[in-house]
Design an enzyme around this catalytic site. Structure first.
Site, mmCIF file in Angstrom:
data_model
loop_
_atom_site.group_PDB
_atom_site.id
_atom_site.type_symbol
_atom_site.label_atom_id
_atom_site.label_comp_id
_atom_site.label_asym_id
_atom_site.label_seq_id
_atom_site.Cartn_x
_atom_site.Cartn_y
_atom_site.Cartn_z
ATOM 1 N N SER A 97 0.853 -1.190 0.000
ATOM 2 C CA SER A 97 0.000 0.000 0.000
ATOM 3 C C SER A 97 0.883 1.231 0.000
ATOM 4 O O SER A 97 1.805 1.336 0.817
ATOM 5 C CB SER A 97 -0.912 0.014 1.235
ATOM 6 O OG SER A 97 -1.439 1.314 1.461
ATOM 7 N N GLY A 265 -1.943 5.257 -3.026
ATOM 8 C CA GLY A 265 -0.736 5.060 -3.811
ATOM 9 C C GLY A 265 -0.839 3.891 -4.765
ATOM 10 O O GLY A 265 -0.425 3.980 -5.934
#
Length: 354
Positions: A97, A265
């Site tokens: 992540s 992201g």
């Protein structure tokens, strides 16, 4: 400080709460015993099977909220890594992540778990997906930005279609960028990706991901089984920024029921991989993704790669994290709201009383 009359029934967790782009990550740095496994991926799978009580505790009332994430700091197993981390969210255990990596890297540097250096500093963290290569920019004891590069992203499927209630058809692509993302053109479904749409986006995402899970279920060619598709990424129109980059509104849905505060992201990396396959972005160009709450990350398209037989791209994500709190949380093992069945064996026992 534990109560003096705890009789061995209290446990304590050390937490650093961070936020990046509005998404809160709870960094657990103290209070959990060593977890078995020769890699962080194996440690993550042990938690999934034998220790999910930690995730449920910190993401549920009264201790937390499902919109948060949890990052458990563990000893790295890879010789190049300075720390390992296991990511936990409402959907389960994503292998990588971006926002969680930005928060974790900032927390370990600012807390001294990894000694901070003034100026640019390279840090390597071991995630379940592999190594995350981090560049931190530090000034006067603060991390001013984090750029993180995880494993390559690849397009797993194109132009799939599911039918939702009322006969509404949704065409989507599937991209791996640390987890599988179902990628949707938001404008085709009337979304402008603003905060006022959060409830309707979550309702759409819930029905959509349930349908996707019935249609798409593939393992990662190197990491193996990753579970049902957990994320939908809504893509807004793309605006060119001179000849160097692009800007687009974006939103990520996390099943069940969460619209991320940040553009995420890994969602940004997935978007870059899809744009690269379509010939819409080239190496060295960047994409700024803007969430419904107007926070943003910048993803940069790097070189080509392969994941199994899939063409893939490297990318990195740049953002910043902010500290919300340092705390020690007490867990009373006799509290009826605490399920200790797969939690107690993980937690560090209190020091024996003299």
């Amino acid at each position: 400080m534990l109560p003096s009359n705890h009789h061995g029934r209290f446990r304590e967790l050390g937490l650093i709460d961070m936020q990046s782009g509005g998404d809160v990550s709870r960094i657990v740095y103290e209070g959990i015993e060593n977890i078995p496994g020769d890699t962080v991926l194996e440690q993550m799978r042990y938690l999934q099977t034998h220790g999910d009580g930690l995730r449920r505790l910190l993401l549920s009332e009264p201790y937390g909220d499902p919109a948060m994430s949890v990052d458990l700091i563990v000893k790295p197993r890879h010789p190049k890594a300075q720390a390992g981390y296991i990511i936990m969210e409402a959907m389960g255990y994503p292998m990588y992540s971006g926002s969680n990596t930005i928060c974790t890297a900032t927390a370990v540097l600012q807390s001294g778990l990894i000694p901070m250096e003034e100026g640019e500093q390279s840090v390597v963290l071991e995630s379940p997906a592999g190594l995350a290569h981090v560049k931190a920019v530090n000034h006067n004891g603060r991390v001013e930005s984090i750029t993180t590069q995880g494993e390559p992203a690849y397009v797993a499927a194109r132009d799939l279609t599911v039918t939702l209630s009322g006969g509404r058809k949704v065409t989507y692509d599937v991209v791996w960028s640390g987890a599988f993302f179902a990628m949707v053109d938001a404008s085709q479904h009337g979304f402008e990706l603003v905060n006022e749409e959060a409830i309707s986006l979550a309702a759409f995402g819930d029905e959509f991901i349930r349908a996707v899970r019935e249609q798409f279920n593939e393992p990662h060619p190197q990491l193996g089984e990753s579970g049902p598709v957990p994320f939908a990424h809504f893509m807004g129109p793309v605006e060119a920024v001179e000849d160097v980059g692009f800007r687009s509104r974006s939103a990520t849905y996390v099943h069940p029921g969460v619209i991320c505060r940040s553009p995420t992201g890994t969602g940004t990396s997935a978007r870059l991989a899809l744009m690269a396959e379509k010939g819409e972005i080239r190496e060295g160009q960047w994409l700024e993704t803007i969430s419904p709450r107007n926070s943003s990350f910048i993803g940069t398209c790097l070189g080509e790669a392969m994941v199994g037989s899939h063409p893939a791209i490297h990318s990195h994500i740049t953002g910043r994290a902010w500290t919300l709190s340092h705390s020690h949380v007490l867990v009373d093992l006799d509290d009826p709201l605490v399920d200790i069945s797969d939690l107690e064996h993980l937690m560090t026992p209190p020091q024996s009383q003299s």
